[in-house]
Design a protein around this motif. Structure first.
Motif: not given
Length: 364
Positions: A38-43, A47-51
């Motif tokens: 969960s933490s990578a989704k929360r912080n 999203d930044a990497v996927v973008a």
């Protein structure tokens, strides 16, 4: 004579992930993203990497099953997914656990290794390219050639170590740490502090690693008393900078007795890695005051302490945790520690009596 190797390309600073499009595109067409639940989704880091991946037209698949202190079984599951999806590179996002897991997953995607060979080598093929995105300021794994896994067969944590495990690319954005809880901020900062101190004191320390160690210690000295409560971006940035430098230190000089002893407290007694190190650091520094007095004094100067007693009082206030170890546990842990490389790496004549005495002291 000494050597220095640090082949990782590092981007550091707010928004640095967005600057890595060309670097990501050079690694292949499809990535395996390795995270915790969960933490990578929360912080915002995921999203930044996927973008970046999507802006470069790259595919990706997610493995978000990494637990704290990842096991051999977990990294095998991740590698199975990576091979099935035919990924070209692996991105580890998170604290030390996801980044360490990503390194070994990348290795297992290209090598068929049993549990013994996983920790000893040799490795016939290089791993898939590795990208790391730290979201805590502690392990320094974003710039090291080491991965630490829980090996249930051995009954402790063990390291996979090879120059091939250096990430090709590391993206260290302190803004991802802004929401880290206080206890994690403290744990990870003390883990990074132990890296700087142990690497500085290690038998394999070099003139170059000492430069990075002193710089890391200087920044820790600015902020050790500011780890509680709400931290500003400027403090978070300094802590990540110090943590990354300390990672560079241990990538050259390695860790020593604190880590070797701390793994038992983590595996058998459930202490977080940083908290285990924090319990042990003051007594370790008493040994260093005997064997490396000049360097120990330099540590105290950089951190702002009068000596090991002053440091121990500070650590007891910062980490008031206690542990009660039975004689049987002390004997068991000591036997395990004496078989590890951490003993020979320590600039002290470490005997079983020394190890047992430290465990007994923290058990008071």
């Amino acid at each position: 004579m000494f050597t220095y190797e640090m082949p990782t390309k590092l981007y550091f600073g707010k928004g640095c992930v967005a600057q890595s499009v060309a670097d990501m595109a050079a690694l292949g067409k499809k990535a395996l993203i390795v995270t915790g639940r969960s933490s990578a989704k929360r912080n915002g880091s995921q999203d930044a990497v996927v973008a970046v991946l999507e802006s470069a037209g790259l595919g990706w698949v997610l493995f978000d099953e990494v637990e704290a202190n990842p096991s051999v079984e977990t990294v095998r599951n991740g590698a199975e997914l990576g091979r099935k999806e035919q990924v070209d590179f692996v991105i580890g996002i998170g604290g030390g656990s996801p980044m360490d897991a990503a390194k070994v997953i990348a290795l297992l995607c290209t090598n068929d290794l049993d549990d013994e060979m996983l920790f000893t080598g040799p490795y016939g093929a290089p791993p898939l390219p590795i990208v790391t995105v730290p979201t805590t300021s502690g392990t320094g794994s974003e710039v090291t050639k080491i991965s630490i896994l829980t090996n249930h067969k051995a009954g402790t944590k063990q390291g996979v170590k090879s120059p091939m495990l250096y990430p090709k690319l590391s993206l260290a954005d302190p803004s991802f740490t802004m929401g880290v809880p206080e206890h994690v901020t403290i744990d990870t900062a003390i883990d990074a502090l132990s890296h700087a101190i142990e690497g500085y004191m290690a038998k394999d320390a070099t003139p170059v690693s000492d430069v990075w160690a002193e710089e890391a210690l200087r920044f820790f000295g600015l902020h050790l008393t500011q780890l509680r409560g709400t931290l500003s971006y400027a403090v978070r940035e300094d802590l990540m900078y110090a943590s990354t430098l300390a990672g560079i230190v241990i990538s050259q000089a390695g860790t020593t007795l604190v880590h070797g002893m701390g793994y038992c407290l983590t595996y058998y007694r459930g202490f977080s890695h940083g908290r285990a190190n924090g319990l042990l650091l003051p007594q370790y520094m008493k040994l260093m005051e005997e064997s490396m007095a000049d360097k120990a004094q330099r540590v105290w100067e950089l951190l702002g302490f009068a000596g090991s007693d002053d440091f121990e009082a500070f650590m007891k206030d910062l980490m008031p945790d206690t542990v009660t170890l039975s004689e049987e546990e002390i004997e068991k842990f000591t036997t395990i520690v004496m078989k590890t490389a951490s003993v020979k790496a320590t600039s002290y004549d470490v005997t079983a009596g020394v190890v047992a005495r430290i465990y007994a002291h923290i058990s008071k």
